[in-house]
Design a protein around this motif. Structure first.
Motif, PDB file in Angstrom:
ATOM      1  N   UNK A 159      28.757  62.838  53.117  1.00 47.84           N
ATOM      2  CA  UNK A 159      27.403  62.935  52.568  1.00 47.84           C
ATOM      3  C   UNK A 159      27.340  62.549  51.100  1.00 47.84           C
ATOM      4  N   UNK A 160      28.475  62.591  50.389  1.00 48.87           N
ATOM      5  CA  UNK A 160      28.461  62.202  48.969  1.00 48.87           C
ATOM      6  C   UNK A 160      28.398  60.690  48.816  1.00 48.87           C
ATOM      7  N   UNK A 161      28.716  59.945  49.880  1.00 52.18           N
ATOM      8  CA  UNK A 161      28.803  58.486  49.820  1.00 52.18           C
ATOM      9  C   UNK A 161      27.578  57.777  50.402  1.00 52.18           C
ATOM     10  N   UNK A 162      26.908  58.409  51.348  1.00 45.95           N
ATOM     11  CA  UNK A 162      25.918  57.691  52.163  1.00 45.95           C
ATOM     12  C   UNK A 162      24.522  57.715  51.553  1.00 45.95           C
ATOM     13  N   UNK A 163      23.823  56.584  51.653  1.00 46.11           N
ATOM     14  CA  UNK A 163      22.380  56.574  51.428  1.00 46.11           C
ATOM     15  C   UNK A 163      21.705  57.213  52.631  1.00 46.11           C
ATOM     16  N   UNK A 164      20.434  57.606  52.464  1.00 44.28           N
ATOM     17  CA  UNK A 164      19.716  58.133  53.614  1.00 44.28           C
ATOM     18  C   UNK A 164      18.217  57.986  53.407  1.00 44.28           C
ATOM     19  N   UNK A 212      36.416  33.248  43.272  1.00 46.59           N
ATOM     20  CA  UNK A 212      35.827  33.624  41.991  1.00 46.59           C
ATOM     21  C   UNK A 212      35.584  35.107  41.833  1.00 46.59           C
ATOM     22  N   UNK A 213      35.618  35.874  42.921  1.00 40.24           N
ATOM     23  CA  UNK A 213      35.397  37.314  42.803  1.00 40.24           C
ATOM     24  C   UNK A 213      36.656  37.991  42.259  1.00 40.24           C
ATOM     25  N   UNK A 214      36.475  39.064  41.518  1.00 38.83           N
ATOM     26  CA  UNK A 214      37.596  39.790  40.925  1.00 38.83           C
ATOM     27  C   UNK A 214      37.395  41.293  41.092  1.00 38.83           C
ATOM     28  N   UNK A 215      38.485  42.053  41.143  1.00 38.46           N
ATOM     29  CA  UNK A 215      38.360  43.514  41.203  1.00 38.46           C
ATOM     30  C   UNK A 215      37.620  44.070  39.995  1.00 38.46           C
ATOM     31  N   UNK A 216      37.822  43.463  38.839  1.00 37.86           N
ATOM     32  CA  UNK A 216      37.169  43.947  37.627  1.00 37.86           C
ATOM     33  C   UNK A 216      35.647  43.851  37.758  1.00 37.86           C
ATOM     34  N   UNK A 217      35.172  42.719  38.273  1.00 39.59           N
ATOM     35  CA  UNK A 217      33.730  42.553  38.454  1.00 39.59           C
ATOM     36  C   UNK A 217      33.203  43.475  39.554  1.00 39.59           C
ATOM     37  N   UNK A 218      34.019  43.682  40.571  1.00 39.46           N
ATOM     38  CA  UNK A 218      33.594  44.528  41.688  1.00 39.46           C
ATOM     39  C   UNK A 218      33.441  45.990  41.287  1.00 39.46           C
ATOM     40  N   UNK A 219      34.101  46.403  40.212  1.00 38.30           N
ATOM     41  CA  UNK A 219      34.035  47.803  39.782  1.00 38.30           C
ATOM     42  C   UNK A 219      32.611  48.248  39.450  1.00 38.30           C
ATOM     43  N   UNK A 220      31.743  47.301  39.098  1.00 34.44           N
ATOM     44  CA  UNK A 220      30.367  47.671  38.777  1.00 34.44           C
ATOM     45  C   UNK A 220      29.700  48.412  39.925  1.00 34.44           C
ATOM     46  N   UNK A 221      30.070  48.032  41.153  1.00 32.98           N
ATOM     47  CA  UNK A 221      29.433  48.602  42.330  1.00 32.98           C
ATOM     48  C   UNK A 221      30.383  49.504  43.124  1.00 32.98           C
ATOM     49  N   UNK A 222      31.361  50.065  42.464  1.00 28.45           N
ATOM     50  CA  UNK A 222      32.385  50.839  43.189  1.00 28.45           C
ATOM     51  C   UNK A 222      31.766  51.921  44.076  1.00 28.45           C
ATOM     52  N   UNK A 223      30.737  52.562  43.612  1.00 29.88           N
ATOM     53  CA  UNK A 223      30.129  53.647  44.374  1.00 29.88           C
ATOM     54  C   UNK A 223      29.510  53.163  45.685  1.00 29.88           C
ATOM     55  N   UNK A 224      29.263  51.868  45.785  1.00 29.85           N
ATOM     56  CA  UNK A 224      28.610  51.285  46.954  1.00 29.85           C
ATOM     57  C   UNK A 224      29.585  51.064  48.115  1.00 29.85           C
ATOM     58  N   UNK A 225      30.872  50.970  47.806  1.00 33.34           N
ATOM     59  CA  UNK A 225      31.852  50.582  48.820  1.00 33.34           C
ATOM     60  C   UNK A 225      32.324  51.814  49.593  1.00 33.34           C
TER      61      UNK A 225
END
Length: 553
Positions: A159-164, A212-225
């Motif tokens: 429940x801490x991760x999911x949208x609803x 072109x994607x990088x882990x560093x750039x992906x960190x912006x949306x970490x909560x989404x994964x």
């Protein structure tokens, strides 16, 4: 000089090659009398108790290091049993190791932490695409001889991760969710765990691993994964037995490219409103058994996958040689499901003695243009269903796409070319199916460029609001089929299909019209050993259908 020995050896090699080739040709195909089998793991009896490695069952101490140290020690000494005894065990991600049986005692509750910083950003897979993910609560890669056993509970704190969506909660639940933090969408209809999550949800392909994607750039949306609860990748000899897996952030049990995989007496419990809350997703696996298991989910219950679109076709690993039996699915989007990410194909699947109660769809086979892949040699029997929300049995090649109307399908002259991206459903045998309550009894909906082929249904009984739709089907057989529908005519709607045969068709009292024959492409609709006189009208023709297309004997 002529060498007799060399000649004899060469002859033996040639004879042996011919014998092997002959043996391969004569290998008996899988059937109900020769079902696929999954090899089981075996473990040493040595037991390693997590308490001895510093774990504390107080629900406060974070036991990640202690549990993983115990697993490491067990594996290093040749394997055995890692025991999680009675208690409430708070932990971060657990990493399995070869030759380890993680045994969760019946009185044990393994609770994964709400501290998202404990989950590393990793390169993983999401719905068939390479994607950045948060580390799964339980994971293992390239392992052999592993198990999770016992009758304890493993809770993913999903429940801490999911949208609803607001309409999936009571007013009290919604107010409590909003008060917990997070972000509400501009239209006030959806709660998101964070602003980053909300932004990512509106960003196309957020988290996809592409050039072109990088882990560093992906960190912006970490909560989404959102992490799948358990992910096992490229593992061999796997046993999941007895435990309850519940409250996952996304898919609950995800096995990817595994071999010799057994689920026995497993229970999956996800909230009915859990986004992507699948029960089990078996993806590109070989030699699989699901037995005596129970699923109550927020998405598909027992789901077969093999990758998505070009990535899945490039991987080229079907899910194959699988048996599902003696299992129950309660609330879920589908009871037994293939797709829609099935681009690597699926074959030699056997499903028997299963019950689906309250699922959105019972037997669900879904794909769409662009997937590609061949789903074939599927055998299903002895299925009991009740209170199915939409279709009891569904074959659909328009998943996620715009569904055309009957008239549009009947008059569709825009037929795309067949390519490697064109999906194929063929060679299904379904028998001994009973369903009390569904919106629609059966839908078969193929594509103009690729009909759904060789579907055989026998000894089927369904009570539903609506009857049967067969659209772009070829070589379809319904034998000993009873359908009782409340809706008005026609009971059976056939559009642009050919070689469809009904034998001993029976229907409920009060049926006004049995058949509707639609489209110029429809041909050879044959009805035998069936009494059509009980209905007010036997058949009507629409959208250019030729009356010669319908034959009643």
């Amino acid at each position: 000089m002529f060498n007799i020995k060399k000649c004899s050896i060469a002859a033996l090699l040639i004879t042996g090659s011919a014998f092997l080739a002959s043996a391969q040709v004569k290998t008996k195909p899988y059937s109900w009398s020769n079902l696929p089998k999954a090899a089981l793991p075996a473990f040493k009896k040595d037991t390693f108790n997590i308490i001895k490695y510093g774990a504390k069952p107080d629900g406060i101490t974070l036991n990640t290091e202690s549990i993983n140290k115990t697993i490491d020690a067990c594996s290093a000494k040749g394997g055995g049993v890692v025991l999680i005894p009675q208690g409430l065990w708070l932990t971060g991600p657990i990493k399995l190791k070869s030759n380890v049986n993680l045994h969760v005692s019946r009185a044990a509750l393994v609770q994964f932490t709400a501290d998202k910083s404990q989950y590393k950003l990793i390169e993983g897979n999401w719905e068939g695409h390479a994607a950045y993910r948060n580390e799964s609560p339980i994971s293992g890669t390239n392992l052999t001889n592993i198990a999770i056993t016992g009758e304890g509970i493993i809770d993913g704190n999903g429940e801490i991760w999911r949208l609803i969506a607001k309409d999936r909660l009571t007013e009290q639940e919604w107010n409590r969710k909003v008060a917990s933090g997070g972000v509400v969408s501009e239209n006030g209809k959806t709660w998101y765990p964070s602003a980053a999550y909300y932004k990512a949800a509106r960003t196309p392909k957020a988290g996809y691993i592409e050039p072109g994607s990088t882990p560093e750039a992906a960190m912006e949306f970490k909560d989404y994964y959102r992490p799948n609860m358990l992910v096992l990748a490229n593992c061999k000899k796997v046993l999941l037995q007895g435990a309850t897996f519940q409250n996952s952030a996304a898919w609950c049990l995800h096995t990817l490219m595994c071999e010799d995989l057994t689920f026995d007496g497993v229970r999956v419990r996800n909230p009915w409103n859990a986004a992507n809350g699948d029960g089990v997703d078996v993806e590109s696996c070989k030699n699989v058994l699901i037995n005596n298991s129970t699923f109550d989910c927020g998405d598909d219950g027992i789901c077969i996958k093999s990758g998505r679109d070009e990535e899945g076709r490039k991987r080229g690993k079907p899910t194959e040689n699988m048996v599902v039996k003696n299992s129950i699915v309660y609330r879920a989007h589908g009871g037994f499901v293939i797709g829609s990410e099935m681009s690597g194909g699926a074959r030699n699947l056997f499903v028997t003695d299963c019950t689906f109660i309250g699922t959105d769809i019972g037997l669900r086979f879904k794909t769409t243009r662009g997937r590609g892949g061949v789903v074939e040699n599927i055998h299903i029997k002895n299925i009991a269903m009740r209170d199915i929300v939409t279709s009891a049995i569904l074959f659909d090649m328009y998943y996620t796409g715009k569904s055309p109307t009957d008239e549009e399908m009947a008059n569709d002259t825009n037929v795309p070319p067949v390519t490697e991206a064109t999906p194929v459903f063929k060679d299904f045998w379904v028998s001994n199916v009973s369903c009390n309550g569904a919106d629609r009894a059966l839908m078969i909906r193929g594509l103009p460029e690729m009909a759904i082929k060789n579907i055989n249904l026998e000894n089927v009984s369904i009570k539903a609001n609506k009857g049967i739709d067969i659209i772009e089907g070829k070589d379809i057989t319904l034998k000993n089929f009873y359908v009782e529908a409340k809706a008005s005519a026609p009971l059976i709607n056939v559009i642009n299909s050919n070689n469809v045969k009904f034998s001993n068709l029976r229907y409920g009292a009060g049926t006004e019209q049995v058949f509707g024959i639609n489209g110029k492409k429809t041909s050879n609709i044959e009805v035998t050993a069936s009494d059509l006189s009980k209905a007010k009208q036997k058949v009507a023709f629409k959208n250019g259908a030729d009356q010669k297309a319908f034959i009643a004997k």
